[in-house]
Enzyme design. Structure first.
Site, PDB file in Angstrom:
ATOM      1  N   CYS A   2       0.824  -1.195   0.000  1.00 27.26           N
ATOM      2  CA  CYS A   2       0.000   0.000   0.000  1.00 27.26           C
ATOM      3  C   CYS A   2       0.858   1.244   0.000  1.00 27.26           C
ATOM      4  O   CYS A   2       2.083   1.192   0.046  1.00 27.26           O
ATOM      5  CB  CYS A   2      -0.898   0.029   1.247  1.00 27.26           C
ATOM      6  SG  CYS A   2      -1.939  -1.426   1.453  1.00 27.26           S
ATOM      7  N   LEU A  51      -3.011  -1.875  -2.564  1.00 24.57           N
ATOM      8  CA  LEU A  51      -2.807  -2.877  -3.602  1.00 24.57           C
ATOM      9  C   LEU A  51      -3.159  -4.209  -2.961  1.00 24.57           C
ATOM     10  O   LEU A  51      -2.461  -4.692  -2.066  1.00 24.57           O
ATOM     11  CB  LEU A  51      -1.355  -2.882  -4.076  1.00 24.57           C
ATOM     12  CG  LEU A  51      -0.969  -3.928  -5.129  1.00 24.57           C
ATOM     13  CD1 LEU A  51      -1.719  -3.702  -6.431  1.00 24.57           C
ATOM     14  CD2 LEU A  51       0.534  -3.918  -5.369  1.00 24.57           C
ATOM     15  N   ILE A  53      -3.483  -7.868  -1.877  1.00 23.02           N
ATOM     16  CA  ILE A  53      -2.642  -9.057  -1.976  1.00 23.02           C
ATOM     17  C   ILE A  53      -3.241 -10.194  -1.155  1.00 23.02           C
ATOM     18  O   ILE A  53      -3.341 -11.333  -1.609  1.00 23.02           O
ATOM     19  CB  ILE A  53      -1.205  -8.762  -1.459  1.00 23.02           C
ATOM     20  CG1 ILE A  53      -0.555  -7.629  -2.273  1.00 23.02           C
ATOM     21  CG2 ILE A  53      -0.353 -10.026  -1.497  1.00 23.02           C
ATOM     22  CD1 ILE A  53      -0.221  -7.971  -3.691  1.00 23.02           C
ATOM     23  N   ASN A  75       1.635  -0.481   5.288  1.00 24.94           N
ATOM     24  CA  ASN A  75       2.210  -0.815   3.987  1.00 24.94           C
ATOM     25  C   ASN A  75       3.192  -1.948   4.182  1.00 24.94           C
ATOM     26  O   ASN A  75       4.154  -1.814   4.949  1.00 24.94           O
ATOM     27  CB  ASN A  75       2.934   0.409   3.404  1.00 24.94           C
ATOM     28  CG  ASN A  75       3.747   0.072   2.161  1.00 24.94           C
ATOM     29  OD1 ASN A  75       3.385  -0.825   1.395  1.00 24.94           O
ATOM     30  ND2 ASN A  75       4.842   0.781   1.963  1.00 24.94           N
TER      31      ASN A  75
END
Length: 636
Positions: A2, A51, A53, A75
């Protein structure tokens, strides 16, 4: 993976503007194209771009605990999160998600700031403790994930990328001239500095705790090379292999496609070997220059490894014009000047990989752990120092010192005479070795500087490396080198460019060699298992890795000497980048900045074909800096 961002107002009665945290999030859309979130509460604002995952459906951030008193924006990846989650469930904690982010929230409830000591992985996070009105920032031990912060007069702001901080109107892009001074020596900015005045990096293995305007930093991890394994060589090699397979297995967690960056070198091939063994056919990616001969095209080694492991192999062949076209995009994504020419091909291959996968593994970190950069010349200097120490002190002081001072005037002899009166462990403090050096001397920088730089009177840049060697003085010679490479070059160059180049294309990079448990194991290996003499003038580097994978990867790759990614930089600067360099370095922007002497700049621009690589590297560093200065509209 992230992008995180946030603001803490020092005055608890004030609240950050929602528009500001939204602007910070928008600046990092490429880091998290799948989802975005914001949390506002009193003096704090937390932002996140995600993002996806793990836990694709329910992994929205920021995340809180059961009663909403602790919030986190995160992150990274925590590879032992499943084990930690089971421990916390057994203690009565309740989870809303199945991912790794919420684990840290509950672990903080149990351990406070010390929760970071239990995390295995790569991370940068911000945690808001509402009851204590306390903000905790943390960065992983090796610096795999970046984290920047800015302390203003009324607030603290932080983010995964500098551009998110620059989205705040009170933070203007002004040059940090001390960072420029050091960049010319190292080719990168040394933490905690950045090239932007007022913006700093949180250093690897550090916490920052803020209560209103009061902040403190604490280092929670330091790599120790002093404890060596009491095992036989064969036992060490077997343990090396088994541990590397285990950490690589842990790095395969996720619900999205993954692949491997495969250069054809020893490190990436070892990663590909293990991943192929664990998951079957894997996608691999490589890049090379196609129009400058075999010296710049190493795809045959990548193809050899791809055939050996039957990977689904993809490659891109760059031309010099591709390099020129991609240069400004690279510097824009990098956010700071970094004169590492291999970053441009990395940017290109990351774009290729992102068309096929969301996660890539690479061999980053092996050289720093196992002495991949070492050469016989490193050891010849120490051997000379030992020889000087054998000369009786009266002879050194009464004969050699006056002879050298009056006739020979050799700086090398002077250093060895000085060292003869000090412990041999101080050798690297007097003769510091660091990556990126031997391009600009201090005198060379002073000649290059214009009035704005000359007025500052900066200290010698190598003092940063000398201080790092001073802290490592209790270790063996080789381990001193590795310690400094691991704490400076690795996070401030290699890992930073790897993060920025991959995340520019929404691609998560994982580095199994840098699992901190494996790093600690590698530090505990005897030096002879890292570097071994092979005759008087040759070294076998990364000895343990070569032995561990002997018979498992092609012999031609096992026996390859270390070589950095080859870039035809001299030809690029002579031909393809010549007009760009001439136009930009001769521009009004550079002339009026007062940073450089125009005559010295023009002398660099007039390089002939017979000029040495050092002069070309000087021009390259200057060009990269000036492109950055132009792109980010920085006030000198």
């Amino acid at each position: 993976m992230c992008g995180i961002a946030g603001i803490l107002c020092y005055d608890p009665s004030r609240s950050p503007d929602r528009d500001l945290i939204e602007a910070m999030n928008r600046a990092m859309l490429h880091r998290g194209p799948d989802d975005g979130g914001i949390y506002l509460d009193g003096p704090v604002a937390l932002g996140n771009r995600r993002l996806s995952i793990i836990d694709l459906a329910a992994g929205h951030q920021p995340v809180d605990n059961e009663d909403g008193t602790i919030w986190i924006t995160y992150n990274g990846e925590t590879y032992n999160y499943a084990d930690l989650r089971e421990e916390l469930l057994a203690k009565g904690h309740r989870f809303k998600t199945s991912g790794d982010t919420e684990v840290i929230v509950h672990l903080y409830e149990e351990m406070g700031e010390r929760c970071v000591e239990r995390l295995r992985g790569m991370f940068a996070f911000a945690l808001w403790d509402k009851r204590r009105a306390r903000l905790l920032l943390a960065r992983d031990r090796l610096g795999i994930k970046p984290l920047y912060y800015y302390r203003g007069g009324e607030f603290l702001a932080f983010a995964s990328e500098i551009r998110a901080l620059l989205a705040l109107p009170t933070i203007q892009p002004r040059l940090n001239r001390r960072a420029l001074h050091d960049y010319l020596s190292f080719q990168y900015t040394v933490a905690p500095q950045t090239m932007f005045e007022g913006v700093q990096k949180l250093e690897p293995g550090h916490l920052l705790v803020a209560n209103g305007a009061e902040t403190r930093q604490e280092r929670y991890w330091r790599l120790d090379y002093s404890r060596k394994l009491p095992l036989s060589e064969e036992a060490c090699i077997e343990e090396f292999h088994d541990r590397f397979v285990a950490v690589t297995r842990s790095h395969l967690v996720g619900e999205v496609p993954l692949g491997v960056m495969l250069s054809g070198g020893l490190d990436s091939t070892a990663v590909a070997a293990v991943v192929s063994e664990l998951v079957g056919q894997v996608k691999t990616f490589s890049v090379a220059f196609a129009d400058d001969g075999e010296g710049y095209d190493e795809r045959r080694y990548a193809r050899l490894a791809a055939r050996h492991f039957a990977t689904d192999h993809h490659e891109i062949a760059m031309t010099r014009q591709d390099f020129v076209r991609g240069l400004r995009d690279y510097i824009w994504s990098m956010e700071e000047p970094m004169a590492d020419p291999s970053s441009v091909p990395l940017y290109a291959v990351s774009r290729l990989a992102s068309d096929h996968v969301t996660i890539v593994l690479s061999g980053e970190g092996s050289d720093e752990l196992l002495g991949g950069y070492s050469s016989a010349s490193d050891f010849r200097g120490v051997a000379r120092a030992r020889w000087f120490r054998k000369i009786p002190a009266p002879v050194r002081r009464g004969l050699l010192e006056p002879l050298n001072a009056g006739l020979l005037r050799s700086s090398r002899i002077r250093r060895h005479l000085d060292l003869a009166d000090r412990p041999l462990s101080h050798y690297l403090q007097l003769v510091p070795t660091y990556m990126g050096g031997n391009v600009f001397s201090e005198e060379g920088k002073r000649q290059l500087y214009g009035p704005r730089m000359r007025e500052d009177g900066w200290p010698r840049s190598e003092a940063v490396a000398v201080d790092a060697y001073r802290q490592a003085a209790s270790f063996e010679f080789v381990d001193q080198l590795l310690s400094v490479y691991t704490t400076q070059w690795l996070p401030d160059d290699l890992l930073l460019k790897a993060d920025k180049m991959t995340m520019a294309h929404s691609l998560e990079l994982r580095v199994p060699f840098l699992d901190h448990t494996f790093v600690e194991f590698a530090a505990s290996l005897p030096v002879r298992l890292k570097i071994r003499m092979n005759g008087r003038r040759n070294l076998i580097t990364k000895y343990a890795l070569r032995r561990a994978f002997q018979g498992k990867i092609p012999r031609e790759i096992i026996e390859r000497p270390k070589r950095g990614f080859p870039v035809p930089l001299q030809r690029l600067l002579r031909e393809d980048l010549r007009s760009m360099a001439r136009d930009l370095l001769g521009s009004r922007l550079v002339r009026e900045s007062g940073l450089f002497d125009p005559q010295q700049v023009q002398a660099l621009l007039q390089l002939s074909e017979g000029a040495g690589i050092r002069e070309y590297l000087q021009l390259w560093r200057l060009l990269v800096f000036c492109i950055w200065l132009d792109l980010f509209k920085v006030t000198p």
